[in-house]
Scaffold this active site. Structure first.
Site, PDB file in Angstrom:
ATOM      1  N   GLU A 132       0.830  -1.211   0.000  1.00 18.18           N
ATOM      2  CA  GLU A 132       0.000   0.000   0.000  1.00 18.18           C
ATOM      3  C   GLU A 132       0.865   1.261   0.000  1.00 18.18           C
ATOM      4  O   GLU A 132       1.821   1.384   0.748  1.00 18.18           O
ATOM      5  CB  GLU A 132      -0.897   0.052   1.235  1.00 18.18           C
ATOM      6  CG  GLU A 132      -1.640   1.386   1.308  1.00 18.18           C
ATOM      7  CD  GLU A 132      -2.500   1.560   2.547  1.00 18.18           C
ATOM      8  OE1 GLU A 132      -2.572   0.642   3.368  1.00 18.18           O
ATOM      9  OE2 GLU A 132      -3.082   2.646   2.668  1.00 18.18           O
ATOM     10  N   ASP A 198       9.704   5.508  15.084  1.00 18.07           N
ATOM     11  CA  ASP A 198       9.567   6.938  14.846  1.00 18.07           C
ATOM     12  C   ASP A 198      10.033   7.661  16.103  1.00 18.07           C
ATOM     13  O   ASP A 198       9.508   7.412  17.183  1.00 18.07           O
ATOM     14  CB  ASP A 198       8.100   7.273  14.542  1.00 18.07           C
ATOM     15  CG  ASP A 198       7.902   8.754  14.256  1.00 18.07           C
ATOM     16  OD1 ASP A 198       8.916   9.468  14.165  1.00 18.07           O
ATOM     17  OD2 ASP A 198       6.751   9.185  14.139  1.00 18.07           O
ATOM     18  N   ILE A 199      11.024   8.485  15.944  1.00 19.24           N
ATOM     19  CA  ILE A 199      11.471   9.309  17.075  1.00 19.24           C
ATOM     20  C   ILE A 199      11.207  10.750  16.701  1.00 19.24           C
ATOM     21  O   ILE A 199      11.648  11.208  15.648  1.00 19.24           O
ATOM     22  CB  ILE A 199      12.965   9.112  17.354  1.00 19.24           C
ATOM     23  CG1 ILE A 199      13.247   7.647  17.604  1.00 19.24           C
ATOM     24  CG2 ILE A 199      13.377   9.938  18.557  1.00 19.24           C
ATOM     25  CD1 ILE A 199      14.704   7.323  17.619  1.00 19.24           C
ATOM     26  N   ASP A 200      10.467  11.422  17.554  1.00 24.91           N
ATOM     27  CA  ASP A 200      10.088  12.783  17.214  1.00 24.91           C
ATOM     28  C   ASP A 200      10.463  13.709  18.360  1.00 24.91           C
ATOM     29  O   ASP A 200      10.319  13.367  19.521  1.00 24.91           O
ATOM     30  CB  ASP A 200       8.575  12.840  16.979  1.00 24.91           C
ATOM     31  CG  ASP A 200       8.182  14.135  16.302  1.00 24.91           C
ATOM     32  OD1 ASP A 200       7.802  14.084  15.141  1.00 24.91           O
ATOM     33  OD2 ASP A 200       8.294  15.185  16.946  1.00 24.91           O
ATOM     34  N   CYS A 220      19.539  20.361  19.953  1.00 21.95           N
ATOM     35  CA  CYS A 220      18.522  19.358  20.246  1.00 21.95           C
ATOM     36  C   CYS A 220      18.603  18.174  19.298  1.00 21.95           C
ATOM     37  O   CYS A 220      18.082  17.115  19.601  1.00 21.95           O
ATOM     38  CB  CYS A 220      17.114  19.936  20.332  1.00 21.95           C
ATOM     39  SG  CYS A 220      16.624  21.094  19.087  1.00 21.95           S
ATOM     40  N   GLY A 250      12.785  14.893   7.884  1.00 25.28           N
ATOM     41  CA  GLY A 250      12.544  16.121   7.140  1.00 25.28           C
ATOM     42  C   GLY A 250      12.443  17.350   8.021  1.00 25.28           C
ATOM     43  O   GLY A 250      12.647  18.461   7.561  1.00 25.28           O
ATOM     44  N   ARG A 251      12.104  17.149   9.270  1.00 23.28           N
ATOM     45  CA  ARG A 251      12.063  18.317  10.141  1.00 23.28           C
ATOM     46  C   ARG A 251      12.814  18.075  11.449  1.00 23.28           C
ATOM     47  O   ARG A 251      13.904  18.535  11.653  1.00 23.28           O
ATOM     48  CB  ARG A 251      10.629  18.745  10.414  1.00 23.28           C
ATOM     49  CG  ARG A 251      10.583  20.222  10.774  1.00 23.28           C
ATOM     50  CD  ARG A 251       9.412  20.617  11.623  1.00 23.28           C
ATOM     51  NE  ARG A 251       8.131  20.495  10.974  1.00 23.28           N
ATOM     52  CZ  ARG A 251       7.453  21.517  10.435  1.00 23.28           C
ATOM     53  NH1 ARG A 251       7.974  22.716  10.426  1.00 23.28           N
ATOM     54  NH2 ARG A 251       6.276  21.324   9.921  1.00 23.28           N
ATOM     55  N   GLY A 253      12.975  14.865  13.392  1.00 25.74           N
ATOM     56  CA  GLY A 253      12.974  13.521  13.940  1.00 25.74           C
ATOM     57  C   GLY A 253      13.630  12.547  12.998  1.00 25.74           C
ATOM     58  O   GLY A 253      14.215  12.939  11.982  1.00 25.74           O
ATOM     59  N   HIS A 405       0.609   0.099  10.214  1.00 25.92           N
ATOM     60  CA  HIS A 405       0.845   1.532  10.354  1.00 25.92           C
ATOM     61  C   HIS A 405       1.600   2.054   9.128  1.00 25.92           C
ATOM     62  O   HIS A 405       2.547   1.437   8.678  1.00 25.92           O
ATOM     63  CB  HIS A 405       1.659   1.795  11.609  1.00 25.92           C
ATOM     64  CG  HIS A 405       1.414   3.140  12.198  1.00 25.92           C
ATOM     65  ND1 HIS A 405       1.858   4.279  11.604  1.00 25.92           N
ATOM     66  CD2 HIS A 405       0.764   3.529  13.309  1.00 25.92           C
ATOM     67  CE1 HIS A 405       1.485   5.312  12.337  1.00 25.92           C
ATOM     68  NE2 HIS A 405       0.823   4.885  13.384  1.00 25.92           N
ATOM     69  N   LEU A 407       4.052   4.786   7.197  1.00 30.84           N
ATOM     70  CA  LEU A 407       5.135   5.706   7.552  1.00 30.84           C
ATOM     71  C   LEU A 407       5.640   6.382   6.288  1.00 30.84           C
ATOM     72  O   LEU A 407       5.706   5.766   5.223  1.00 30.84           O
ATOM     73  CB  LEU A 407       6.269   4.941   8.234  1.00 30.84           C
ATOM     74  CG  LEU A 407       7.343   5.798   8.898  1.00 30.84           C
ATOM     75  CD1 LEU A 407       6.757   6.541  10.096  1.00 30.84           C
ATOM     76  CD2 LEU A 407       8.512   4.957   9.373  1.00 30.84           C
TER      77      LEU A 407
END
Lengths: 502, 504
Positions: A132, A198-200, A220, A250-251, A253, A405, A407
């Site tokens: 998918e 996923d680490i954000d 950070c 992309g931002r 994470g 899920h 991603l």
């Protein structure tokens, strides 16, 4: 983009089927602007949302329209036609402008390696065809359950729809496009997907002092670096996974894709087990102490602590300075010893401006000078817990727990920052700088500015840009994965052959 | 590997009758002997039993299973459950060990064996029933496994022929420290270890109770229970799936079918279900977005916490929104009002962002959008305490869940005091309850204290029956009962608008 600001222009008939690059329209008379509105250039599946978007698509999709019923050669001609045309990037253009996205998908996006990565073999198979994809369209509609037999068809669809990003879901038991034609709903179920993490940075907001919300800086990013190190080594050494790719989101994470066959075929309970194994910090804002672990420390935590100790010194104590002035109350709260707390409180009240690293050192000094009423082992454990609370990876565990899920795909453009979601080389994770990651506009400029060396070889567009090292890395990663898949298949076949001899 | 195929009758033995005589031959099955107290239920029963036995055995087992389920709803820990179940098991489904030398040993085991398979037939029809049955059977097996005689347990496990590798001496030496640290063993404890693929022990991996090396888990002997139980569940799940498929072809007269149907119906007591009648509260006119603030004083602590967090941050994270929206839906807030409520509460974000990122979710909860099943079912049902208590704990920045469980005790007591609970003795008992993980007991205790005057009154004048004052296991029940109790005086409650009374 002259046309995008003229939605009021009335559509009329026009003969121009030739020009696809809108910046050439600028020079021409207004009636070019009123070009072929009635032409059915919009792909039927999408509802036309706003007049603006609609108009843009009408303008740009001329050649797509032509090639719509036919196949690959048309794409080729399209590439060639766009090749000589420089794409002008004005300061006004945003990252998800249709021209930019089109050029990106046409010239830069590595569809082939992506295909091989998901297909696990050079010949198209169900691993790819039943996978998918979900598109986020320029009008923010979300289109799920897309699937494609080959890389070229995926590419074509991207060029047609110009999604601002797309996501990758699981491989299903049947083709996702056929899901509604099935007699039984249970015949359509997810069967495999990479194990993802996923680490954000948002999860770090309560300990991050340098930035908040969506913004990040080098200070950070250290949190993400630490997280990658800890999770990566655990996946490799403890679980024995080999093909782990980390991708910048992309931002602010990072995502991990664990692509081993064994990982792809795990069911939800196993995914949950791994997420639980790696998850440490529990409790919401009012939960009190977030780290509650058994002693002796589990080898995984012990190893993590060793990795994180040094980072704690530099990234946390010096750079984040989390306990400056009144914020030291939280540190006191985490300490177990009442008399020690009182002594420290007194000291810090008189000198509130002491930086965090000195306060951290004060704990030991105060303990040595006799303020400690409990054993020094308790204090050491409490200090270890504090180090873990401030450095241990904070995963968005729900993402990892579910087989189905979705991603975000690697190499798509983050619509907010314009940065490409490039893979991160874990061997050089310290050197990775999120602020140096090329943006889509920058890459397109690089193509234009590129001065070819005198070689006969024709280079692909991505090779002319700073995207090259990332694509090369990705190709290397995919090659390694394919090699393992192939030998796996061969072994299975050999085993089968042996068994047949009886 | 694990042997699955011993449940098949050996074909050679099966065909030993002359084919001409076969149709008249009486099927001869060997009466099984049960060597072990525990049973993996691999082989179906074959001997004859009476119809009466068929029914009573099944009902007895059903009683045991529903008691077990009740224990899990009440959050009893394994010890308490074991204590509670001892009497019930002895009465309905005794199963003594070999060492007891009881006369009825074989009969007891036969009953256990048969009743299991009868229920398997009754509960294999739907996915829901299967899952529930498998869960409860696993609980029962685990309970028995724990209580089993050590020696017999060992022999039972050996009989299973699960394949696990011994850890070599060399590995033992190399990983000694790490293995001990991982399993949390005390010093000096001598242990045997074995090695399996980590996928076989996901439970232990999740809790970080085994050492992992390159995909292999080093499991201490005493954790073997988890392995055996996991294997039990796995086989039962597979078998249930097969039973479900065979069910339509069941060669059956009309004697068994009604019994089976009756059994599965009586089992279908839903988990502390929310009934839509909870939304219709006499005298409370339809709540609006504006009245939530006033109503919130009657909310249970979990919802008050969410409400406060929402007011404080003008935002809630996903699971918080979900839990709260469902509760609000449960008290009768309409979709329009609910959207208005969230829109106003999220002060800091733009309309566009709200529409884009939040609106769909709220509508989905109400069944306004989404797949067919969701719409037909009018969205999700409000969460029960059971559901809230078994959800994953909130992470940083999240505030969903039950505060009695998720808050550190000091923070919990501080919050209770803020909501006006200031009885010292009560707070002390709450702390004890929470320490013992009896979260809903603590919550009910607080409720009873806060409404003690009213409860006494309705008890005295007999206007409420005992069932009306049963333990609360649903946040919406908490609200409904609390609100009704506080508005007892308004005899003509139905006539007066809810808004007026709020200002009392």
């Amino acid at each position: 983009m002259p046309h995008s600001i003229s939605p009021e222009s009335t559509p009329g008939e026009d003969s121009s089927q030739t020009v696809s690059q809108p910046n050439t329209l600028k020079a021409e008379s207004p009636d070019v602007n009123m070009s072929d509105a009635p032409s059915p250039a919009v792909v039927p599946e999408i509802k036309e949302d706003t007049a603006k978007v609609n108009l843009e698509e009408l303008f740009d999709d001329d050649d797509d329209d032509e090639e719509f019923p036919s196949s690959a050669p048309a794409i080729k001609s399209e590439v060639e036609s766009s090749q000589p045309m420089p794409i002008q990037i004005s300061s006004r253009s945003t990252y998800s402008d249709p021209e930019i996205m089109r050029a990106f998908y046409q010239r830069l996006f590595p569809f082939r390696p992506l295909f091989q990565w998901l297909n696990h073999s050079p010949q198209p198979s169900n691993d790819f065809a039943h996978r998918e994809f979900a598109f986020t369209l320029p009008n923010d509609a979300y289109l799920r359950y897309q699937s494609f037999p080959t890389a070229d068809l995926l590419r074509k669809q991207c060029i047609q729809l110009l999604p601002s990003r797309f996501e990758i879901g699981p491989v299903y038991s049947t083709n996702p496009r056929d899901r509604k034609t099935l007699r039984k709903a249970s015949a359509f179920r997810p069967i495999a997907k990479e194990l993802v993490f996923d680490i954000d940075m948002t999860d770090y907001d309560d300990i991050r002092t340098c930035c908040t919300g969506a913004s990040i800086c080098h200070k950070c990013w250290a949190f993400i670096t630490m997280a990658i190190k800890v999770v990566d080594v655990a996946l490799r050494d403890d679980f024995g996974f080999k093909h782990i790719m980390w991708v910048y989101s992309g931002r602010r994470g990072a995502h991990a894709w664990v692509c081993d066959k064994r990982a792809r075929e795990m069911d939800d309970s196993k995914r949950r087990a791994i997420a639980g194994y790696l998850e440490l910090l529990k409790g919401g804002d009012k939960g009190g102490k977030k780290v509650n672990v058994r002693r002796p420390l589990h080898p995984h935590l012990d190893r993590s602590l060793n990795i994180l100790k040094d980072h704690f010194q530099t990234s946390i104590l010096y750079e984040q300075d989390p306990w400056s002035s009144e914020k030291s109350a939280h540190l006191l709260q985490l300490l177990p010893d009442a008399s020690l707390k009182a002594a420290l409180q007194k000291k810090w009240d008189s000198a509130p401006s002491r930086p965090s690293h000195m306060k951290w050192a004060d704990i030991d000094t105060a303990a040595k000078s006799g303020a400690l009423s409990k054993s020094s082992k308790d204090l050491l454990e409490a200090k270890q817990d504090i180090v873990l609370e401030y450095t241990y990876p904070r995963l968005d565990a729900e993402v990892s727990k579910k087989l189905n899920h979705l991603l975000k795909s690697p190499f798509v453009v983050h619509p907010g920052t314009g940065r490409v979601c490039v893979p991160i080389d874990t061997r050089k994770v310290e050197e990775f700088d999120p602020l140096e990651v090329p943006t889509v506009t920058q890459l397109l400029t690089e193509i234009d500015e590129w001065q070819g060396e005198d070689t006969d070889k024709k280079l692909a567009d991505w090779e002319k840009t700073s995207l090259k090292p990332y694509v090369d890395f990705f190709r290397g990663f995919v090659a390694g994965l394919l090699k393992d898949e192939k030998s796996g298949v061969k072994r299975e076949r050999d085993d089968g052959a042996e068994a047949m001899e009886f | 590997m694990i042997r699955h195929d011993y449940s098949r009758v050996d074909p050679k033995r099966r065909a030993n009758i002359d084919y001409k005589k076969r149709q008249f031959a009486k099927a001869e099955f060997q009466q099984q002997t049960y060597e072990h107290r525990l049973n993996y239920y691999g082989i179906p029963p074959t001997a004859e039993i009476t119809l009466d036995e068929f029914e009573t055995w099944a009902i007895d087992r059903l009683k045991v299973l529903s008691e077990l389920e009740a224990c899990s709803f009440r959050n009893r820990n394994p010890e308490e459950t074991a204590e509670h179940m001892t009497g019930i098991l002895a009465k309905y489904l005794p199963l003594r060990s070999n060492s007891s030398r009881s006369q009825n040993l074989q009969d007891e085991r036969r009953k256990d064996h048969y009743s299991h398979f009868i229920l398997r037939l009754a509960f294999s029809s739907t996915e829901d029933l299967r899952r529930r049955f498998a869960r409860l059977e696993t609980m029962l097996f685990r309970l028995r496994f724990r209580n089993d005689d050590l020696d017999e347990r060992k022999r039972f496990v050996e009989g299973l022929k699960l394949d696990w590798e011994e850890v070599t001496e060399e590995e033992k030496r190399e990983f000694k420290e790490e293995m001990a640290a991982a399993s949390g063993a005390r010093k000096g404890e001598v242990q045997e270890w074995f090695k399996v693929d980590w996928e076989r022990v996901p439970e232990l991996v999740e809790q970080r109770r085994v050492l992992l090396k390159r995909g292999m888990a080093f499991v201490p002997q005493r954790e073997q229970m988890s392995l055996v139980v996991a294997e039990f569940t796995r086989r039962l799940d597979d078998a249930l799936e097969l039973t479900a498929r065979a069910l339509p072809r069941l060669d059956e007269d009309d004697r068994l079918a009604p019994i089976l149907a009756h059994l599965s119906q009586s089992f279908a007591t839903p988990d502390a279900a929310y009934s839509s009648s909870d939304a219709n509260i006499d005298g409370l006119s339809a709540p609006t977005a504006a009245s939530i603030d006033t109503l919130s004083q009657h909310f249970p602590l979990c919802m008050q916490n969410l409400h406060q967090a929402l007011r404080r941050d003008s935002h809630l994270k996903h699971y918080g929104r979900l839990q709260y929206s469902l509760f609000l839906k449960g008290i009768g807030l309409s979709l329009e009002e609910c959207l208005l409520f969230w829109r106003r509460s999220f002060k800091l974000i733009t309309d566009e962002k709200f529409t884009k990122e939040y609106k769909y979710n709220i509508r989905h909860v109400y069944g306004d959008v989404g797949g067919d099943a969701n719409r037909r079912g009018r969205g999700y049902t409000p969460y029960s305490c059971q559901k809230i208590l078994t959800e994953p704990l909130p992470g940083p920045g999240q505030s969903h869940g039950c505060p009695y469980r998720t808050f550190a005790p000091d923070n919990l007591l501080a919050m209770l005091q803020n909501t006006g609970v200031n009885d010292r003795d009560l707070l002390k008992t709450v702390r004890e309850d929470v320490g013992k993980q009896r979260y809903h007991v603590a919550c009910n205790r607080v409720f009873d204290w806060a409404h003690k005057k009213e409860i006494k009154k309705v008890k005295d004048d007999g206007s409420w029956s005992a069932a009306d004052l049963d333990t609360i296991v649903h946040p919406n029940t908490y609200f409904k009962r609390g609100w009704l109790l506080k508005h007892l005086g308004d005899g003509n409650a139905g006539l007066v608008g809810g808004g007026d009374k709020m200002e009392e």
